[in-house]
Design a protein around this motif. Structure first.
Motif, PDB file in Angstrom:
ATOM      1  N   GLN A 149       0.828  -1.201   0.000  1.00  0.00           N
ATOM      2  CA  GLN A 149       0.000   0.000   0.000  1.00  0.00           C
ATOM      3  C   GLN A 149       0.862   1.250   0.000  1.00  0.00           C
ATOM      4  O   GLN A 149       0.512   2.259  -0.596  1.00  0.00           O
ATOM      5  CB  GLN A 149      -0.934  -0.006   1.208  1.00  0.00           C
ATOM      6  N   THR A 150       2.006   1.190   0.688  1.00  0.00           N
ATOM      7  CA  THR A 150       2.901   2.334   0.710  1.00  0.00           C
ATOM      8  C   THR A 150       3.396   2.648  -0.688  1.00  0.00           C
ATOM      9  O   THR A 150       3.419   3.798  -1.126  1.00  0.00           O
ATOM     10  CB  THR A 150       4.094   2.047   1.639  1.00  0.00           C
ATOM     11  N   LYS A 151       3.807   1.606  -1.411  1.00  0.00           N
ATOM     12  CA  LYS A 151       4.299   1.805  -2.773  1.00  0.00           C
ATOM     13  C   LYS A 151       3.205   2.367  -3.668  1.00  0.00           C
ATOM     14  O   LYS A 151       3.467   3.130  -4.595  1.00  0.00           O
ATOM     15  CB  LYS A 151       4.817   0.481  -3.339  1.00  0.00           C
ATOM     16  N   GLU A 152       1.960   1.977  -3.389  1.00  0.00           N
ATOM     17  CA  GLU A 152       0.863   2.440  -4.228  1.00  0.00           C
ATOM     18  C   GLU A 152       0.461   3.871  -3.904  1.00  0.00           C
ATOM     19  O   GLU A 152      -0.039   4.596  -4.756  1.00  0.00           O
ATOM     20  CB  GLU A 152      -0.336   1.506  -4.053  1.00  0.00           C
ATOM     21  N   SER A 153       0.663   4.312  -2.667  1.00  0.00           N
ATOM     22  CA  SER A 153       0.249   5.662  -2.285  1.00  0.00           C
ATOM     23  C   SER A 153       1.217   6.714  -2.802  1.00  0.00           C
ATOM     24  O   SER A 153       0.828   7.863  -3.010  1.00  0.00           O
ATOM     25  CB  SER A 153       0.128   5.772  -0.765  1.00  0.00           C
ATOM     26  N   GLU A 154       2.500   6.352  -3.028  1.00  0.00           N
ATOM     27  CA  GLU A 154       3.469   7.338  -3.456  1.00  0.00           C
ATOM     28  C   GLU A 154       3.147   7.935  -4.823  1.00  0.00           C
ATOM     29  O   GLU A 154       3.284   9.140  -5.001  1.00  0.00           O
ATOM     30  CB  GLU A 154       4.874   6.726  -3.443  1.00  0.00           C
ATOM     31  N   PRO A 155       2.748   7.139  -5.850  1.00  0.00           N
ATOM     32  CA  PRO A 155       2.365   7.768  -7.122  1.00  0.00           C
ATOM     33  C   PRO A 155       1.204   8.746  -6.973  1.00  0.00           C
ATOM     34  O   PRO A 155       1.198   9.800  -7.614  1.00  0.00           O
ATOM     35  CB  PRO A 155       1.980   6.571  -8.010  1.00  0.00           C
ATOM     36  N   LEU A 156       0.228   8.412  -6.148  1.00  0.00           N
ATOM     37  CA  LEU A 156      -0.894   9.317  -5.921  1.00  0.00           C
ATOM     38  C   LEU A 156      -0.403  10.617  -5.288  1.00  0.00           C
ATOM     39  O   LEU A 156      -0.817  11.707  -5.686  1.00  0.00           O
ATOM     40  CB  LEU A 156      -1.942   8.655  -5.019  1.00  0.00           C
ATOM     41  N   LEU A 157       0.498  10.512  -4.310  1.00  0.00           N
ATOM     42  CA  LEU A 157       1.063  11.699  -3.673  1.00  0.00           C
ATOM     43  C   LEU A 157       1.805  12.547  -4.698  1.00  0.00           C
ATOM     44  O   LEU A 157       1.641  13.775  -4.747  1.00  0.00           O
ATOM     45  CB  LEU A 157       1.994  11.278  -2.531  1.00  0.00           C
ATOM     46  N   ASP A 158       2.620  11.904  -5.532  1.00  0.00           N
ATOM     47  CA  ASP A 158       3.391  12.630  -6.538  1.00  0.00           C
ATOM     48  C   ASP A 158       2.471  13.287  -7.564  1.00  0.00           C
ATOM     49  O   ASP A 158       2.677  14.447  -7.942  1.00  0.00           O
ATOM     50  CB  ASP A 158       4.358  11.668  -7.218  1.00  0.00           C
ATOM     51  N   ASP A 159       1.445  12.556  -8.008  1.00  0.00           N
ATOM     52  CA  ASP A 159       0.480  13.124  -8.959  1.00  0.00           C
ATOM     53  C   ASP A 159      -0.191  14.366  -8.372  1.00  0.00           C
ATOM     54  O   ASP A 159      -0.350  15.386  -9.050  1.00  0.00           O
ATOM     55  CB  ASP A 159      -0.594  12.097  -9.327  1.00  0.00           C
ATOM     56  N   PHE A 160      -0.597  14.251  -7.121  1.00  0.00           N
ATOM     57  CA  PHE A 160      -1.303  15.353  -6.468  1.00  0.00           C
ATOM     58  C   PHE A 160      -0.397  16.573  -6.357  1.00  0.00           C
ATOM     59  O   PHE A 160      -0.795  17.698  -6.687  1.00  0.00           O
ATOM     60  CB  PHE A 160      -1.786  14.912  -5.083  1.00  0.00           C
ATOM     61  N   LEU A 161       0.828  16.373  -5.880  1.00  0.00           N
ATOM     62  CA  LEU A 161       1.730  17.503  -5.665  1.00  0.00           C
ATOM     63  C   LEU A 161       2.125  18.175  -6.980  1.00  0.00           C
ATOM     64  O   LEU A 161       2.299  19.394  -7.033  1.00  0.00           O
ATOM     65  CB  LEU A 161       2.976  17.042  -4.915  1.00  0.00           C
ATOM     66  N   LEU A 162       2.270  17.399  -8.036  1.00  0.00           N
ATOM     67  CA  LEU A 162       2.659  17.968  -9.324  1.00  0.00           C
ATOM     68  C   LEU A 162       1.536  18.763  -9.977  1.00  0.00           C
ATOM     69  O   LEU A 162       1.801  19.696 -10.744  1.00  0.00           O
ATOM     70  CB  LEU A 162       3.109  16.856 -10.274  1.00  0.00           C
ATOM     71  N   THR A 163       0.286  18.426  -9.667  1.00  0.00           N
ATOM     72  CA  THR A 163      -0.826  19.006 -10.431  1.00  0.00           C
ATOM     73  C   THR A 163      -1.859  19.733  -9.579  1.00  0.00           C
ATOM     74  O   THR A 163      -2.853  20.210 -10.134  1.00  0.00           O
ATOM     75  CB  THR A 163      -1.554  17.893 -11.223  1.00  0.00           C
ATOM     76  N   VAL A 207       3.700  17.590   3.669  1.00  0.00           N
ATOM     77  CA  VAL A 207       4.320  18.918   3.615  1.00  0.00           C
ATOM     78  C   VAL A 207       5.797  18.808   3.277  1.00  0.00           C
ATOM     79  O   VAL A 207       6.338  19.585   2.477  1.00  0.00           O
ATOM     80  CB  VAL A 207       4.112  19.662   4.948  1.00  0.00           C
ATOM     81  N   THR A 208       6.474  17.832   3.868  1.00  0.00           N
ATOM     82  CA  THR A 208       7.902  17.640   3.580  1.00  0.00           C
ATOM     83  C   THR A 208       8.121  17.308   2.114  1.00  0.00           C
ATOM     84  O   THR A 208       9.007  17.870   1.452  1.00  0.00           O
ATOM     85  CB  THR A 208       8.476  16.514   4.460  1.00  0.00           C
ATOM     86  N   GLN A 209       7.309  16.384   1.578  1.00  0.00           N
ATOM     87  CA  GLN A 209       7.427  16.025   0.170  1.00  0.00           C
ATOM     88  C   GLN A 209       7.097  17.214  -0.732  1.00  0.00           C
ATOM     89  O   GLN A 209       7.743  17.423  -1.762  1.00  0.00           O
ATOM     90  CB  GLN A 209       6.494  14.853  -0.153  1.00  0.00           C
ATOM     91  N   GLU A 246       8.981  14.061  17.488  1.00  0.00           N
ATOM     92  CA  GLU A 246      10.251  14.800  17.583  1.00  0.00           C
ATOM     93  C   GLU A 246      11.015  14.765  16.252  1.00  0.00           C
ATOM     94  O   GLU A 246      11.595  15.764  15.836  1.00  0.00           O
ATOM     95  CB  GLU A 246      11.116  14.221  18.700  1.00  0.00           C
ATOM     96  N   LYS A 247      11.019  13.611  15.585  1.00  0.00           N
ATOM     97  CA  LYS A 247      11.719  13.519  14.303  1.00  0.00           C
ATOM     98  C   LYS A 247      11.091  14.455  13.275  1.00  0.00           C
ATOM     99  O   LYS A 247      11.801  15.173  12.545  1.00  0.00           O
ATOM    100  CB  LYS A 247      11.668  12.078  13.779  1.00  0.00           C
ATOM    101  N   GLU A 248       9.762  14.471  13.199  1.00  0.00           N
ATOM    102  CA  GLU A 248       9.083  15.364  12.260  1.00  0.00           C
ATOM    103  C   GLU A 248       9.362  16.830  12.602  1.00  0.00           C
ATOM    104  O   GLU A 248       9.502  17.672  11.712  1.00  0.00           O
ATOM    105  CB  GLU A 248       7.571  15.103  12.276  1.00  0.00           C
ATOM    106  N   GLN A 249       9.460  17.118  13.916  1.00  0.00           N
ATOM    107  CA  GLN A 249       9.748  18.486  14.335  1.00  0.00           C
ATOM    108  C   GLN A 249      11.126  18.933  13.854  1.00  0.00           C
ATOM    109  O   GLN A 249      11.307  20.058  13.362  1.00  0.00           O
ATOM    110  CB  GLN A 249       9.652  18.578  15.865  1.00  0.00           C
ATOM    111  N   LYS A 250      12.111  18.047  13.940  1.00  0.00           N
ATOM    112  CA  LYS A 250      13.466  18.384  13.488  1.00  0.00           C
ATOM    113  C   LYS A 250      13.501  18.563  11.971  1.00  0.00           C
ATOM    114  O   LYS A 250      14.182  19.461  11.458  1.00  0.00           O
ATOM    115  CB  LYS A 250      14.443  17.299  13.922  1.00  0.00           C
ATOM    116  N   ASP A 251      12.776  17.704  11.254  1.00  0.00           N
ATOM    117  CA  ASP A 251      12.742  17.829   9.794  1.00  0.00           C
ATOM    118  C   ASP A 251      12.107  19.147   9.363  1.00  0.00           C
ATOM    119  O   ASP A 251      12.610  19.828   8.453  1.00  0.00           O
ATOM    120  CB  ASP A 251      11.966  16.658   9.179  1.00  0.00           C
ATOM    121  N   LEU A 252      11.005  19.502  10.008  1.00  0.00           N
ATOM    122  CA  LEU A 252      10.338  20.756   9.667  1.00  0.00           C
ATOM    123  C   LEU A 252      11.201  21.951  10.045  1.00  0.00           C
ATOM    124  O   LEU A 252      11.230  22.965   9.340  1.00  0.00           O
ATOM    125  CB  LEU A 252       8.978  20.830  10.364  1.00  0.00           C
TER     126      LEU A 252
END
Length: 637
Positions: A149-163, A207-209, A246-252
């Motif tokens: 499911q993770t592999k399948e969600s990434e194309p949807l995320l990329d499609d959404f962010l690009l368009t 948001v990071t992506q 905490e990890k997400e906080q450092k990344d942001l």
């Protein structure tokens, strides 16, 4: 998701349900999230109809998988469709022997058929909600199904962010993301911390992506600046209740620091004062400012030296009139004191530029058509006069090594192509007249392709002697072959098209003198530019070419335009996400071409002499003038 409005899921294409059969789901306790509906539908769950909500259940209907028919899930609110999903079956390898407990593989274990649901259409809000619901984070990758499911969600995320800019503004996206991050779910009577935590992490991951993909496209957007600061404050407030963030906080925090550093560099006091007046004029016209692009990016300045020809000068966008005039004077070998730089505005008014006048706005738009002339306003050169410059140009070109010329062309094209963002193609297609400086690199490479084609024509048609013209054509054929070998299909196409133009191809006496092996080589190169079968020859060759490589951009834009004009962006007030997926899939070719996993490296060391020549191409851009030159060389019989 509002349940008070009577939510309905429609499964079509199932053998157990008639097409368009409706299963009303009143049990909101069990089906609170769309991802659960997807999972239940995938497993062949039985949906019970109970319109009367009584103790006596209605007859059962089963939504079973069917290999030959697509299943669509339609989500309705208040009687209106808000999201349409379609089931897609795919095969993946069966688990390894160790995962099966060491038993021998059986014939049925060769592959596993898995189903997933892709977005067909929907409202912007529901598409975003669905995207967040299917995002899988690191702590959810314990089993093979979740990994799939993770592999399948990434194309949807990329499609959404690009368009996403096609169907919602950046401001709307920021507001929607804040709403999802701060959402509190009470539909189960008691808020479940893990679900809320997961949603927060999903928003932060998106948001990071998003910021990583868009880079400087977002740095100067005021909505994004405010959104990032607000989101970071919310995240700091949540750390006490959810310490695992905490990890997400450092990344942001890293993203915010990177943004502040670029902002400080772009708007330091000495830069701000110089550009303030122009930024104010841009704001009055509703145009965004882009300091980074302006200060660091290169442009091709068209400096006209006659009414029909110009010098293409490669320079920084921050160039001022005095600097450009000095470069042109050196190239033309004319004393600087004898020249002036004018700009011709669209009404035809001529303005004398002062030495420190800037030539490009913050959106990298030229102040007008630039002309270099003598102080008495006479032209510096004329393509029909036999001055020293025209006598020397053929000799200079013939003395250059063809591989070095191809390397120099490729180095320039790669420096521009490698800076193109995929989003530029989306901006160019959907908002060509209001791109706000977002398509600078793309337009620069398109401009360069056109210039190389005109340069080839100019060099051949301004060569007065037959034997030298034959040598020039031979050289350009070799340069085209070298560009192909260097994986630069953009300049390759431009050179071949330049030799194929009517003004050059009609020179029958010249082409008759070209040796047979060069004619054969040119015929082979021409075959790659053959447009038949939708440029099949080029597409097959390009697919086999290793990365990094430079595609023929006009054809790529043609593909995107064909998708755009052949499909509606909205269907029944829903975003046609199938169309946007096709566009995103096409623009991802840019990303693929820029990859260099094998260390093949596109740029090479070029000759300084050739570099100095190619950076200042003398080009005639008037087709009538080019035909006049052609007929002077070989008059019509």
């Amino acid at each position: 998701m509002s349940w008070d409005c009577g939510l309905k899921y429609i499964f079509s294409g199932s053998p157990a349900l008639q097409p368009g059969g409706v299963c009303a789901l009143h049990d909101k306790e069990d089906l609170s999230r769309l991802e659960m509906v997807q999972r239940l539908a995938k497993d062949g769950c039985r949906f019970l109809q109970n319109h009367n909500n009584s103790s006596k259940a209605a007859p059962e209907r089963t939504a079973e998988a069917h290999s030959d028919e697509a299943v669509r899930v339609c989500v309705r609110e208040r009687g209106q469709e808000v999201l349409v999903l379609q089931r897609v079956s795919s095969q993946r390898p069966a688990p390894s022997a160790s995962a099966r407990g060491g038993r021998r593989p059986e014939e049925g274990d060769r592959s596993v058929v898995s189903d997933r649901y892709v977005v067909v259409s929907g409202t912007p809000e529901k598409i975003l909600e669905h995207l967040l619901s299917v995002l899988r984070l690191d702590n959810h990758r314990d089993d093979q199904g979740s990994t799939q499911q993770t592999k399948e969600s990434e194309p949807l995320l990329d499609d959404f962010l690009l368009t996403y800019l096609v169907f919602m503004s950046t401001s709307d996206l920021c507001q929607a993301l804040l709403g999802h991050y701060c959402s509190k779910r009470h539909h189960r009577g008691k808020e479940e911390g893990q679900e809320v935590l997961d949603r927060k992490r999903q928003v932060l991951h998106l948001v990071t992506q998003w910021t990583t993909l868009y880079r400087d496209f977002l740095r100067e957007d005021e909505h994004v600046k405010l959104f990032m600061k607000t989101l970071y404050r919310f995240l700091l407030d949540d750390l006490y209740e959810y310490p695992t963030l905490e990890k997400e906080q450092k990344d942001l925090q890293k993203l915010l620091r990177l943004h502040r550093r670029h902002t400080a560099e772009e708007y330091s006091p000495h830069r701000k004062s110089k550009a303030l007046s122009h930024q104010l004029s841009l704001k009055e016209n509703g145009l965004p400012t882009r300091g980074t692009q302006r200060e660091t990016r290169e442009v091709l300045c068209h400096v006209y030296v006659s009414m029909d020809s110009y010098l293409s000068v490669r320079s920084l966008a921050s160039v001022v009139a005095q600097g450009l005039l000095q470069e042109v004077a050196e190239r033309l070998d004319v004393p600087l004191e004898e020249l002036v730089l004018l700009t011709v505005t669209y009404p035809g008014e001529k303005l004398l530029l002062k030495p420190q006048d800037r030539l490009y706005s913050d959106s990298l738009t030229a102040v007008g058509r630039l002309h270099v002339c003598r102080k008495d306003l006479s032209e510096v050169m004329n393509p029909f006069t036999d001055n020293a410059e025209l006598q020397q140009r053929s000799a200079r070109m013939l003395s250059m090594n063809t591989w070095d010329v191809a390397v120099t062309l490729t180095n320039f094209d790669w420096s521009v192509f490698n800076s193109i963002h995929e989003q530029e193609l989306v901006y160019f297609t959907f908002s060509r007249h209001a791109s706000g400086g977002h398509t600078v690199a793309l337009e620069l490479l398109l401009q360069r392709c056109n210039e190389v084609q005109l340069w080839v024509m100019t060099e051949v048609l301004m060569c007065p002697t037959l034997c030298n013209r034959v040598q020039l054509i031979k050289k350009f054929i070799k340069i085209a072959a070298h560009c192909k070998a260097q994986r630069n299909l953009n300049s390759f196409f431009a050179i071949v098209m330049g030799l194929n133009t009517a003004a050059v191809s009609r020179l029958s006496q010249t082409w008759e003198k070209v040796p047979g092996k060069f004619k054969k080589l040119f015929l082979e190169l021409e075959m790659l530019t053959d447009p038949s079968l939708n440029h099949k020859a080029y597409r097959d060759t390009f697919k086999k070419t290793k990365t990094p490589k430079i595609p023929f951009l006009p054809l790529l834009l043609k593909d995107i335009t064909f998708i755009h004009e052949g499909n509606k962006t909205f269907l029944d007030n829903l975003v046609n996400f199938e169309k946007l997926h096709m566009i995103a899939d096409t623009v991802r070719l840019i990303r693929h071409c820029q990859e260099d996993h094998m260390g093949n490296g596109m740029p090479q060391k070029s000759s300084p002499e050739v570099q100095a020549y190619v950076d200042y191409l003398h080009i005639i851009d008037n087709q009538q003038t080019l035909f006049e030159l052609s007929h002077r060389l070989e008059p019509r019989v």
